[in-house]
Motif scaffolding. Sequence first.
Motif, mmCIF file in Angstrom:
data_model
loop_
_atom_site.group_PDB
_atom_site.id
_atom_site.type_symbol
_atom_site.label_atom_id
_atom_site.label_comp_id
_atom_site.label_asym_id
_atom_site.label_seq_id
_atom_site.Cartn_x
_atom_site.Cartn_y
_atom_site.Cartn_z
ATOM 1 N N ASN A 24 5.404 -5.164 -14.967
ATOM 2 C CA ASN A 24 4.607 -6.152 -14.254
ATOM 3 C C ASN A 24 3.555 -5.442 -13.410
ATOM 4 O O ASN A 24 3.856 -4.425 -12.778
ATOM 5 C CB ASN A 24 5.558 -6.966 -13.361
ATOM 6 C CG ASN A 24 4.953 -8.214 -12.797
ATOM 7 O OD1 ASN A 24 3.831 -8.213 -12.307
ATOM 8 N ND2 ASN A 24 5.707 -9.291 -12.828
ATOM 9 N N TYR A 26 2.142 -6.885 -10.820
ATOM 10 C CA TYR A 26 2.291 -7.448 -9.472
ATOM 11 C C TYR A 26 0.927 -7.779 -8.864
ATOM 12 O O TYR A 26 0.694 -7.574 -7.680
ATOM 13 C CB TYR A 26 3.128 -6.527 -8.567
ATOM 14 C CG TYR A 26 4.506 -6.323 -9.138
ATOM 15 C CD1 TYR A 26 5.474 -7.302 -9.022
ATOM 16 C CD2 TYR A 26 4.819 -5.165 -9.850
ATOM 17 C CE1 TYR A 26 6.740 -7.142 -9.577
ATOM 18 C CE2 TYR A 26 6.083 -4.995 -10.412
ATOM 19 C CZ TYR A 26 7.028 -5.988 -10.274
ATOM 20 O OH TYR A 26 8.280 -5.823 -10.838
ATOM 21 N N GLU A 27 0.058 -8.291 -9.708
ATOM 22 C CA GLU A 27 -1.277 -8.708 -9.276
ATOM 23 C C GLU A 27 -1.461 -10.200 -9.545
ATOM 24 O O GLU A 27 -2.459 -10.621 -10.108
ATOM 25 C CB GLU A 27 -2.341 -7.876 -9.995
ATOM 26 C CG GLU A 27 -2.271 -6.405 -9.619
ATOM 27 C CD GLU A 27 -3.216 -5.508 -10.396
ATOM 28 O OE1 GLU A 27 -3.991 -6.015 -11.237
ATOM 29 O OE2 GLU A 27 -3.170 -4.287 -10.177
ATOM 30 N N ALA A 31 3.194 -12.502 -6.192
ATOM 31 C CA ALA A 31 3.671 -11.117 -6.214
ATOM 32 C C ALA A 31 4.276 -10.673 -4.893
ATOM 33 O O ALA A 31 5.330 -10.028 -4.880
ATOM 34 C CB ALA A 31 2.545 -10.168 -6.618
ATOM 35 N N GLU A 32 3.651 -11.004 -3.797
ATOM 36 C CA GLU A 32 4.164 -10.531 -2.504
ATOM 37 C C GLU A 32 5.518 -11.149 -2.165
ATOM 38 O O GLU A 32 6.306 -10.554 -1.436
ATOM 39 C CB GLU A 32 3.143 -10.774 -1.403
ATOM 40 C CG GLU A 32 1.891 -9.908 -1.566
ATOM 41 C CD GLU A 32 2.190 -8.427 -1.837
ATOM 42 O OE1 GLU A 32 2.980 -7.813 -1.091
ATOM 43 O OE2 GLU A 32 1.633 -7.879 -2.819
ATOM 44 N N LEU A 34 7.677 -11.881 -4.646
ATOM 45 C CA LEU A 34 8.552 -11.330 -5.674
ATOM 46 C C LEU A 34 8.945 -9.879 -5.404
ATOM 47 O O LEU A 34 10.093 -9.488 -5.631
ATOM 48 C CB LEU A 34 7.856 -11.445 -7.039
ATOM 49 C CG LEU A 34 8.546 -10.847 -8.250
ATOM 50 C CD1 LEU A 34 9.906 -11.485 -8.494
ATOM 51 C CD2 LEU A 34 7.652 -11.004 -9.488
ATOM 52 N N VAL A 35 8.013 -9.079 -4.940
ATOM 53 C CA VAL A 35 8.234 -7.637 -4.807
ATOM 54 C C VAL A 35 9.489 -7.276 -4.012
ATOM 55 O O VAL A 35 10.276 -6.422 -4.453
ATOM 56 C CB VAL A 35 6.975 -6.937 -4.251
ATOM 57 C CG1 VAL A 35 7.274 -5.521 -3.774
ATOM 58 C CG2 VAL A 35 5.879 -6.920 -5.317
ATOM 59 N N ARG A 84 -0.145 -2.564 -8.908
ATOM 60 C CA ARG A 84 0.067 -2.334 -7.469
ATOM 61 C C ARG A 84 1.371 -1.634 -7.110
ATOM 62 O O ARG A 84 1.481 -1.049 -6.039
ATOM 63 C CB ARG A 84 0.015 -3.672 -6.732
ATOM 64 C CG ARG A 84 -1.350 -4.271 -6.743
ATOM 65 C CD ARG A 84 -1.387 -5.513 -5.911
ATOM 66 N NE ARG A 84 -2.733 -6.066 -5.949
ATOM 67 C CZ ARG A 84 -3.048 -7.251 -5.512
ATOM 68 N NH1 ARG A 84 -2.119 -8.021 -4.991
ATOM 69 N NH2 ARG A 84 -4.285 -7.678 -5.592
ATOM 70 N N HIS A 85 2.377 -1.729 -7.985
ATOM 71 C CA HIS A 85 3.692 -1.166 -7.642
ATOM 72 C C HIS A 85 4.272 -0.369 -8.816
ATOM 73 O O HIS A 85 5.323 -0.733 -9.364
ATOM 74 C CB HIS A 85 4.647 -2.278 -7.221
ATOM 75 C CG HIS A 85 4.228 -2.979 -5.981
ATOM 76 N ND1 HIS A 85 4.439 -2.441 -4.721
ATOM 77 C CD2 HIS A 85 3.576 -4.152 -5.789
ATOM 78 C CE1 HIS A 85 3.948 -3.262 -3.815
ATOM 79 N NE2 HIS A 85 3.420 -4.303 -4.442
ATOM 80 N N GLN A 131 13.072 -10.562 -14.282
ATOM 81 C CA GLN A 131 12.413 -11.496 -13.384
ATOM 82 C C GLN A 131 11.723 -12.612 -14.152
ATOM 83 O O GLN A 131 11.346 -12.396 -15.297
ATOM 84 C CB GLN A 131 11.421 -10.754 -12.502
ATOM 85 C CG GLN A 131 10.400 -9.923 -13.263
ATOM 86 C CD GLN A 131 9.550 -9.063 -12.352
ATOM 87 O OE1 GLN A 131 8.809 -9.585 -11.555
ATOM 88 N NE2 GLN A 131 9.646 -7.758 -12.492
#
Length: 189
Positions: A24, A26-27, A31-32, A34-35, A84-85, A131
């Motif tokens: 993923n 994460y964009e 996302a924030e 979920l992370v 992002r991650h 997820q």
Amino acid sequence: MHTDTHDGGRAGHDTALIVIDMLNTYEHADAELLVPSVRAVLPAVTGLIARARDRGMPVIYANDNFGQWRSHHGEIADTALAGRHPDLVEPVLPAEDSFFVVKARHSVFYETPLAYLLGTLDVRRLVLTGQVTEQCVLYSALDAHIRHLEVVVPRDAVAHIHADLADAALRMMARNMRADIVDTAARAW
């Protein structure tokens, strides 16, 4: 989908581990939310993957393609690693002998060759990890159930966006789909 051999060297296993959407970027909008959940379940997810690989169980990644219809699993992994991650992606990258199914919607079965692949592997039970619990995991469990497959969902190895909806989804899977909701440490497949 990886297709080097008919059964990927996994003959005799009636259970497969399905890794849902862990590659993923994460964009996206949620996302924030979920992370943090992904961070919390990542050790259990990586543990399940390692356990499945050690036992010769089929590990099948079912992942969104981010709308890139000409992409393949390597490009999907590269895109996720560039997101992002990458620290959440790198530990769950598919091994060379993993199977890979590209999906476009919530269920791992919708418009994918997964049912055919499971049939060629003689799989009757799915362990769902990844997820998002209240979305893709829930819809995949339903689609597995209507295909008369047994479903196992380790509650500590599925990430959520909204905890209350995830709890409701797990209850629905147990009650309506006869899914076995377990902790990763409590069960060996």
